[in-house]
Design a protein around this motif. Structure first.
Motif, PDB file in Angstrom:
ATOM      1  N   PRO A  16      34.560  53.379  28.745  1.00 55.61           N
ATOM      2  CA  PRO A  16      34.675  52.398  29.826  1.00 55.61           C
ATOM      3  C   PRO A  16      34.517  50.959  29.343  1.00 55.61           C
ATOM      4  O   PRO A  16      33.611  50.647  28.549  1.00 55.61           O
ATOM      5  CB  PRO A  16      33.526  52.777  30.769  1.00 55.61           C
ATOM      6  N   ILE A  17      35.375  50.079  29.825  1.00 55.78           N
ATOM      7  CA  ILE A  17      35.308  48.667  29.459  1.00 55.78           C
ATOM      8  C   ILE A  17      34.143  48.008  30.180  1.00 55.78           C
ATOM      9  O   ILE A  17      34.047  48.044  31.407  1.00 55.78           O
ATOM     10  CB  ILE A  17      36.623  47.948  29.837  1.00 55.78           C
ATOM     11  N   GLY A  18      33.258  47.398  29.412  1.00 60.17           N
ATOM     12  CA  GLY A  18      32.150  46.661  30.007  1.00 60.17           C
ATOM     13  C   GLY A  18      32.449  45.187  30.187  1.00 60.17           C
ATOM     14  O   GLY A  18      31.957  44.547  31.115  1.00 60.17           O
ATOM     15  N   LEU A  19      33.266  44.640  29.266  1.00 63.33           N
ATOM     16  CA  LEU A  19      33.581  43.214  29.286  1.00 63.33           C
ATOM     17  C   LEU A  19      35.052  43.027  28.946  1.00 63.33           C
ATOM     18  O   LEU A  19      35.514  43.463  27.882  1.00 63.33           O
ATOM     19  CB  LEU A  19      32.718  42.470  28.263  1.00 63.33           C
ATOM     20  N   PHE A  20      35.798  42.391  29.851  1.00 63.23           N
ATOM     21  CA  PHE A  20      37.207  42.077  29.601  1.00 63.23           C
ATOM     22  C   PHE A  20      37.321  40.570  29.493  1.00 63.23           C
ATOM     23  O   PHE A  20      37.030  39.842  30.451  1.00 63.23           O
ATOM     24  CB  PHE A  20      38.100  42.596  30.721  1.00 63.23           C
ATOM     25  N   CYS A  21      37.763  40.104  28.331  1.00 61.39           N
ATOM     26  CA  CYS A  21      37.903  38.671  28.078  1.00 61.39           C
ATOM     27  C   CYS A  21      39.373  38.291  28.160  1.00 61.39           C
ATOM     28  O   CYS A  21      40.150  38.572  27.233  1.00 61.39           O
ATOM     29  CB  CYS A  21      37.358  38.301  26.704  1.00 61.39           C
ATOM     30  N   SER A  22      39.759  37.674  29.242  1.00 69.58           N
ATOM     31  CA  SER A  22      41.134  37.235  29.447  1.00 69.58           C
ATOM     32  C   SER A  22      41.235  35.833  28.854  1.00 69.58           C
ATOM     33  O   SER A  22      40.921  34.841  29.505  1.00 69.58           O
ATOM     34  CB  SER A  22      41.467  37.239  30.942  1.00 69.58           C
ATOM     35  N   ALA A  81      53.635  28.653  31.831  1.00 68.61           N
ATOM     36  CA  ALA A  81      52.232  28.235  31.881  1.00 68.61           C
ATOM     37  C   ALA A  81      51.462  28.984  32.960  1.00 68.61           C
ATOM     38  O   ALA A  81      50.335  29.452  32.734  1.00 68.61           O
ATOM     39  CB  ALA A  81      52.137  26.730  32.117  1.00 68.61           C
ATOM     40  N   LEU A  82      52.053  29.108  34.138  1.00 74.43           N
ATOM     41  CA  LEU A  82      51.378  29.824  35.218  1.00 74.43           C
ATOM     42  C   LEU A  82      51.234  31.315  34.904  1.00 74.43           C
ATOM     43  O   LEU A  82      50.218  31.933  35.245  1.00 74.43           O
ATOM     44  CB  LEU A  82      52.138  29.630  36.530  1.00 74.43           C
ATOM     45  N   ALA A  83      52.226  31.876  34.226  1.00 81.62           N
ATOM     46  CA  ALA A  83      52.160  33.299  33.878  1.00 81.62           C
ATOM     47  C   ALA A  83      51.041  33.572  32.883  1.00 81.62           C
ATOM     48  O   ALA A  83      50.249  34.513  33.061  1.00 81.62           O
ATOM     49  CB  ALA A  83      53.499  33.763  33.311  1.00 81.62           C
ATOM     50  N   VAL A  84      50.958  32.753  31.821  1.00 77.80           N
ATOM     51  CA  VAL A  84      49.956  33.003  30.774  1.00 77.80           C
ATOM     52  C   VAL A  84      48.573  32.516  31.199  1.00 77.80           C
ATOM     53  O   VAL A  84      47.564  33.206  30.999  1.00 77.80           O
ATOM     54  CB  VAL A  84      50.364  32.319  29.453  1.00 77.80           C
ATOM     55  N   ASN A  85      48.509  31.323  31.778  1.00 83.44           N
ATOM     56  CA  ASN A  85      47.215  30.685  32.037  1.00 83.44           C
ATOM     57  C   ASN A  85      46.573  31.078  33.360  1.00 83.44           C
ATOM     58  O   ASN A  85      45.377  30.864  33.552  1.00 83.44           O
ATOM     59  CB  ASN A  85      47.374  29.162  32.000  1.00 83.44           C
ATOM     60  N   THR A  86      47.356  31.627  34.294  1.00 80.63           N
ATOM     61  CA  THR A  86      46.807  31.988  35.605  1.00 80.63           C
ATOM     62  C   THR A  86      47.039  33.457  35.941  1.00 80.63           C
ATOM     63  O   THR A  86      46.085  34.225  36.130  1.00 80.63           O
ATOM     64  CB  THR A  86      47.419  31.115  36.714  1.00 80.63           C
ATOM     65  N   LEU A  87      48.292  33.864  36.000  1.00 80.19           N
ATOM     66  CA  LEU A  87      48.594  35.232  36.440  1.00 80.19           C
ATOM     67  C   LEU A  87      48.029  36.284  35.489  1.00 80.19           C
ATOM     68  O   LEU A  87      47.694  37.396  35.939  1.00 80.19           O
ATOM     69  CB  LEU A  87      50.101  35.419  36.595  1.00 80.19           C
ATOM     70  N   ALA A  88      47.901  35.968  34.218  1.00 82.92           N
ATOM     71  CA  ALA A  88      47.313  36.935  33.284  1.00 82.92           C
ATOM     72  C   ALA A  88      45.907  37.330  33.715  1.00 82.92           C
ATOM     73  O   ALA A  88      45.491  38.487  33.554  1.00 82.92           O
ATOM     74  CB  ALA A  88      47.290  36.366  31.866  1.00 82.92           C
ATOM     75  N   HIS A  89      45.156  36.380  34.294  1.00 81.79           N
ATOM     76  CA  HIS A  89      43.811  36.693  34.797  1.00 81.79           C
ATOM     77  C   HIS A  89      43.890  37.612  36.019  1.00 81.79           C
ATOM     78  O   HIS A  89      43.043  38.492  36.203  1.00 81.79           O
ATOM     79  CB  HIS A  89      43.069  35.410  35.160  1.00 81.79           C
ATOM     80  N   VAL A  90      44.898  37.378  36.831  1.00 84.88           N
ATOM     81  CA  VAL A  90      45.100  38.237  38.004  1.00 84.88           C
ATOM     82  C   VAL A  90      45.426  39.663  37.551  1.00 84.88           C
ATOM     83  O   VAL A  90      44.864  40.642  38.066  1.00 84.88           O
ATOM     84  CB  VAL A  90      46.229  37.690  38.889  1.00 84.88           C
ATOM     85  N   TYR A  91      46.315  39.787  36.576  1.00 86.64           N
ATOM     86  CA  TYR A  91      46.691  41.110  36.087  1.00 86.64           C
ATOM     87  C   TYR A  91      45.498  41.826  35.458  1.00 86.64           C
ATOM     88  O   TYR A  91      45.326  43.038  35.648  1.00 86.64           O
ATOM     89  CB  TYR A  91      47.814  40.993  35.050  1.00 86.64           C
ATOM     90  N   ALA A  92      44.678  41.079  34.730  1.00 85.53           N
ATOM     91  CA  ALA A  92      43.485  41.685  34.130  1.00 85.53           C
ATOM     92  C   ALA A  92      42.540  42.211  35.205  1.00 85.53           C
ATOM     93  O   ALA A  92      42.011  43.326  35.108  1.00 85.53           O
ATOM     94  CB  ALA A  92      42.779  40.669  33.238  1.00 85.53           C
ATOM     95  N   ALA A  93      42.324  41.402  36.243  1.00 88.44           N
ATOM     96  CA  ALA A  93      41.426  41.825  37.315  1.00 88.44           C
ATOM     97  C   ALA A  93      41.965  43.056  38.034  1.00 88.44           C
ATOM     98  O   ALA A  93      41.207  43.996  38.337  1.00 88.44           O
ATOM     99  CB  ALA A  93      41.220  40.678  38.304  1.00 88.44           C
ATOM    100  N   ARG A  94      43.261  43.076  38.300  1.00 88.02           N
ATOM    101  CA  ARG A  94      43.847  44.248  38.944  1.00 88.02           C
ATOM    102  C   ARG A  94      43.667  45.500  38.091  1.00 88.02           C
ATOM    103  O   ARG A  94      43.456  46.598  38.615  1.00 88.02           O
ATOM    104  CB  ARG A  94      45.332  44.018  39.186  1.00 88.02           C
ATOM    105  N   ALA A  95      43.740  45.313  36.778  1.00 86.40           N
ATOM    106  CA  ALA A  95      43.664  46.464  35.879  1.00 86.40           C
ATOM    107  C   ALA A  95      42.256  47.015  35.746  1.00 86.40           C
ATOM    108  O   ALA A  95      42.083  48.237  35.628  1.00 86.40           O
ATOM    109  CB  ALA A  95      44.205  46.081  34.502  1.00 86.40           C
ATOM    110  N   VAL A  96      41.244  46.135  35.746  1.00 84.30           N
ATOM    111  CA  VAL A  96      39.903  46.618  35.402  1.00 84.30           C
ATOM    112  C   VAL A  96      38.887  46.572  36.528  1.00 84.30           C
ATOM    113  O   VAL A  96      37.922  47.348  36.521  1.00 84.30           O
ATOM    114  CB  VAL A  96      39.335  45.869  34.168  1.00 84.30           C
TER     115      VAL A  96
END
Length: 264
Positions: free
Chosen positions: A80-86, A106-121
């Motif tokens: 299990p992932i304890g810490l995800f560093c986006s 810029a929005l894809a890498v700097n913003t949406l990537a955080h959204v995708y990480a949160a959805r995943a974990v």
């Protein structure tokens, strides 16, 4: 959050702050460190530096399916992932002349990537009773920056999203931190200085450039205290205070600072 014994994922980990974070988390005794980057060879090199407890994974953080696959691989290999560093991020070097493609990237890498990480974990972390997200956002998201409009806007959006996550998921055991340095001596910063970008010159003039390893050390301390706002350049807190104490005066001061840099 103590990193010892935790499974950690770091995106944008082939160089710069991401590489420093991955190495430091391993040194702190992480059970496994997943070194993720679109630069597959760079990620593999960092994983080799770390040793047996590291795994390199090629992942494009702008593709949600790849972020989900990254989380799946991490949990399959280490648990299990304890810490995800986006952490992945990009600059554009453009202001009003930025193209729609610049803005989208810029929005894809700097913003949406955080959204995708949160959805995943986040759902799996909630199910297990807790977890931690560390999002690299930049001081530019708090107090803007010279030159690069897509960078400033996308980083501000990233901080806003992290605040939203922290507010809505704290009661479910999720902790969130945002890493907001000014200048750090990374390949991205070095390229900006070499190409004489207004943003890089402004950041370098505003404060000393920090070493990525020093930033990583501060991150470990901040995670232990579970601080939302991680400011490797502590003066940024004063800039934020001035911004909201007298916004008009702050804008005038920032305008003078940008003018002092010239437009070359």
């Amino acid at each position: 959050m103590r990193v010892t014994g935790e499974v950690v994922v770091v995106t944008g980990a082939a160089s710069g702050i991401g590489r420093a974070l991955a190495r430091r988390f391993a040194a702190e005794g992480a059970a496994g460190v997943v070194v993720a980057d679109v630069d597959e060879a760079g990620a593999a090199a960092v994983a080799r530096e770390i040793g047996d407890r590291a795994l390199a994974v090629r992942a494009d953080v702008t593709v949600e399916a790849e972020v989900r696959a990254l989380a799946d691989v991490a949990e399959r290999e280490f648990g299990p992932i304890g810490l995800f560093c986006s952490n992945a991020g990009i600059i554009t070097g453009h202001g009003l002349d930025a193209s729609d493609a610049d803005w989208s990237r810029a929005l894809a890498v700097n913003t949406l990537a955080h959204v995708y990480a949160a959805r995943a974990v986040v759902p799996r972390m909630v199910e297990r009773g807790g977890g931690y997200l560390l999002n690299t956002c930049s001081a530019a998201g708090l107090v803007s920056c010279p030159g690069d409009a897509p960078y400033a806007v996308s980083k501000a959006a990233a901080i806003s999203f992290a605040e939203w996550l922290a507010i809505h998921y704290r009661a479910k055991g999720i902790r969130v931190s945002v890493l907001c340095p000014q200048g750090v001596r990374t390949p991205m910063m070095e390229r900006g200085l070499a190409e004489d970008h207004l943003t890089a010159r402004g950041v370098a003039k505003a404060a000393p450039l920090l070493d990525p390893d020093d930033v990583a050390a501060q991150v470990v301390d901040a995670l232990a205290e579970e601080r939302f706002l991680i400011l490797p350049h502590p003066e940024v807190a004063e800039y934020v205070r001035r911004k909201y104490d007298d916004t008009d005066r702050w804008i005038a001061g920032m305008s003078r600072f940008v003018a002092s840099l010239g437009e070359r």
